[in-house]
Design an enzyme around this catalytic site. Structure first.
Site, PDB file in Angstrom:
ATOM      1  CG  HIS A  15      -1.924  -1.126   1.154  1.00  0.00           C
ATOM      2  ND1 HIS A  15      -2.525  -1.664   2.258  1.00  0.00           N
ATOM      3  CD2 HIS A  15      -2.407  -1.812   0.091  1.00  0.00           C
ATOM      4  CE1 HIS A  15      -3.330  -2.643   1.883  1.00  0.00           C
ATOM      5  NE2 HIS A  15      -3.281  -2.749   0.574  1.00  0.00           N
TER       6      HIS A  15
ATOM      7  CG  HIS B 235      -2.510   0.455  -3.723  1.00  0.00           C
ATOM      8  ND1 HIS B 235      -1.390  -0.326  -3.765  1.00  0.00           N
ATOM      9  CD2 HIS B 235      -3.554  -0.407  -3.793  1.00  0.00           C
ATOM     10  CE1 HIS B 235      -1.736  -1.603  -3.854  1.00  0.00           C
ATOM     11  NE2 HIS B 235      -3.032  -1.683  -3.867  1.00  0.00           N
TER      12      HIS B 235
ATOM     13  CG  HIS C 211      -4.353  -5.414  -9.567  1.00  0.00           C
ATOM     14  ND1 HIS C 211      -3.524  -6.366 -10.106  1.00  0.00           N
ATOM     15  CD2 HIS C 211      -4.093  -5.412  -8.236  1.00  0.00           C
ATOM     16  CE1 HIS C 211      -2.813  -6.927  -9.148  1.00  0.00           C
ATOM     17  NE2 HIS C 211      -3.117  -6.372  -8.008  1.00  0.00           N
TER      18      HIS C 211
END
Lengths: 140, 483
Positions: free
Chosen positions: B206, B237, B406
């Protein structure tokens, strides 16, 4: 062989834990898991937490045990270094254990990697001939 | 070593024929060039694609996006749709981090006009304002009742409590709320893990990145999205944090119960599932919806703190800085969707695990403003190279249930990356290239090094080539906040 060794997985990480018997493997798997997260030499034993876990199979018990410890790591911010399995019942897949450690202090316990969950991916637990071994992968 | 009977459909798509293994119900479709397809075959990830192809009620295919890599049960970068009539739902097909996703905030700032010292100040302020890494406690601590509201109402809850702007709701996939959420299907433990993590970045892959738009690749879409070359953007994210992990952990156990109860035989424990319509499946979908909503609110709160940080540094309001939300996309989800298949309307639960929805132009579920372009899709690359903005396409609707890649996808395991790369050197190296990195643990930075990932340029090239999304703009990182 050491009590545990690290296994590589493209996105995540796992360990092989060894011992003389299943409770021993549970202890070494927990030590292995926490040592992936931080250097256990810097962790003191300042308190203990009792855990009672009941599961549906021996392998599930291993996953539940490790997930239980991760739950306390995250919600109570505690890091454990030693584990004692006080009672282990292979008949009804339950255990009663004590985890020893202290509150997480990031200045002394920098986190190398945060393990967020223990998975069932290629989960193994075998015993026999005075030896037991488990393989577990973690989500990080 | 098996080649999985791979058949080349075209330059960008390979097929694992249905006959490759007797238990396959549908073929596998691998979005890859030859090199990526070979790599996937060797890594063992195609076996996971084949395993998914055996699940009851799967429609059309088990899809692998070009960023695919080994996951648990389902591969990361996998898409599978299950017929509501005879299909299933599998928590492993969503993953532990339910609604891990990406949101992109625009600004009207020109990156080149912001001095290096100003950028340092900005990154410092963001790192002060947004909790990251372990022990990251949010600024808001919620009571059980408040958390229930978050889970039930999603982003509209946050807006009604003074976080973010009204327009944010529209520019969020699903308007930031799955209305099937039922907090009473969530365990006490998930509540405990979720209570103080709202608005926090977390750890692992992240990040929050301040980026510069370096190249427009589709003028029309870029203009509709409000993008220009040189623009400063912020990409966030993150996912549903400990809350989502607990929901997944809890329901993997519920699914083990369902396996016994209904006499099912999943190939892999992480692929455990329940038939749609059973209590186990319905309960999971309701709890999962709670985690989806948690994750949307989580990113929404961080966007709010980001706006506050910009306001503090640039001494202007977020509105004056043009800090509108471009979009927010989920990349770990299972959603009930309606699709047209060979002239037939089908309702299906579409699992996207490490895959992004890429709905086409004129789709009723995307914002009015994007009806002409298709929904925006964000593809974060690694912290040294690039990220992309893409748009959804008609072909994605036809081929992949409106889905695309993604991210870049990992190539090196964390332990190998750490052996090969020094976190400290990496940080210095990135700084020399003008990329400021703030992280909670510098040695761990190596795990997320550019070399640990596939080249995002190649991944995006395949999606664009296969027409499951279209390139709109390329971005580069300027500052990275990493958990």
């Amino acid at each position: 062989m050491r009590n545990f060794e690290v296994l590589a997985h493209t996105a995540d990480i796992g360990i092989v834990a060894c011992g003389r018997n299943v409770p021993d493997v549970f202890v070494n798997a927990a030590k292995g898991m926490f040592s992936l997260m931080t250097n256990l030499n810097n962790v003191n034993v300042l308190f203990k937490r009792r855990l009672c876990i009941k599961s549906i199979s021996q392998k599930d018990l291993l996953v539940d045990w490790l997930n239980e410890l991760l739950f306390y790591f995250e919600t109570d911010q505690t890091v454990f270094k030693d584990f004692i399995i006080n009672q282990y019942n292979p008949e009804n897949f339950s255990l009663n254990a004590t985890a020893l450690g202290e509150n997480l202090d990031l200045s002394r316990h920098p986190i190398k990697i945060q393990i967020k969950a223990c998975t069932y991916h290629k989960l193994e637990l075998v015993e026999g001939g005075q030896k037991a071994q488990a393989k577990v992968y973690f989500d990080v | 070593m098996s080649d999985f009977g791979l058949e080349k459909i075209n330059e960008y798509i390979y097929r694992i024929p249905r006959g490759y293994r007797a238990d396959m119900i549908v073929p596998g479709f691998i979005y890859a060039d030859e090199a990526l397809a070979q790599r996937a075959a060797q890594e063992g990830v195609l076996e996971q694609v084949v395993n998914v192809a055996t699940l009851p009620g799967i429609i059309r295919g088990s899809f692998a996006m070009p960023d695919i890599h080994l996951g648990y049960g389902f591969a990361v970068g996998g898409v599978a749709a299950f017929d509501v009539k005879n299909g299933i739902v599998s928590p492993g097909g969503v993953g532990f981090d339910i609604n891990c996703g990406v949101r992109l905030l625009k600004t009207n700032l020109v990156a080149a006009e912001i001095s290096a010292s100003m950028r340092q100040k900005l990154m410092h302020e963001l790192s002060r304002n947004i909790s990251y890494g372990i022990g990251g406690h949010g600024k808001v601590r919620l009571s059980q009742l408040q958390l229930e509201e978050v889970l039930y109402r999603g982003v509209p809850w946050a807006v009604s409590h003074g976080y973010g702007l009204d327009d944010d709701i529209e520019y969020c996939e699903q308007n930031g709320r799955l209305d099937t959420a039922e907090p009473n299907k969530v365990s006490e433990r998930a509540f405990q893990r979720g209570a103080n993590q709202l608005g926090t970045l977390g750890s692992g892959n992240h990040f929050l990145e301040v980026q510069e738009l370096t190249q427009i690749l589709d003028n029309n879409a870029a203009s509709i999205f409000g993008l220009f070359e040189g623009q400063l953007l912020v990409m966030i994210h993150s996912g549903s944090r400990g809350f989502g992990h607990q929901v997944c952990t809890d329901y993997l156990k519920v699914m083990a119960g369902a396996t016994a109860k209904y006499g099912l035989s999943p190939i892999d424990r992480q692929l455990a599932y329940a038939p749609l319509g059973t209590d186990e499946a319905s309960d999971y979908l309701k709890a999962m919806a709670c985690a989806m909503n948690y994750a949307w609110v989580n990113r929404h709160m961080m966007a709010h703190f980001t706006r506050e940080s910009f306001e503090f540094i640039f001494k202007k309001s977020a509105e004056a800085l043009g800090m509108d939300l471009l979009y927010d996309v989920a990349h770990n989800s299972a959603k009930l969707e309606t699709h047209q298949l060979d002239g037939e309307t089908k309702k299906a639960v579409v699992h996207r695990k490490g895959a992004t929805r890429a709905f086409a132009p004129n789709h009723p579920e995307i914002p009015q403003a994007y009806q002409g372009t298709g929904q925006p899709v964000f593809v974060p690359g690694d912290m040294g190279r690039a990220s992309y903005i893409l748009s959804g396409t008609k072909e994605a609707m036809k081929q992949t249930f409106g889905s695309t890649c993604h991210g870049a996808g990992r190539v090196l395991s964390r332990s190998r990356a750490k052996k090969q790369i020094s976190g400290n050197e990496l940080k210095q190296d990135l700084l020399a290239r003008g990329i400021i990195v703030i992280t909670s643990h510098v040695p761990s930075l190596a795990e997320e090094a550019p070399e640990a990932y596939k080249d995002v340029n190649e991944v995006v090239e395949i999606c664009d080539g296969a027409k499951i999304s279209k390139k709109v703009a390329k971005l580069r990182p300027l500052g990275v906040l990493k958990g």
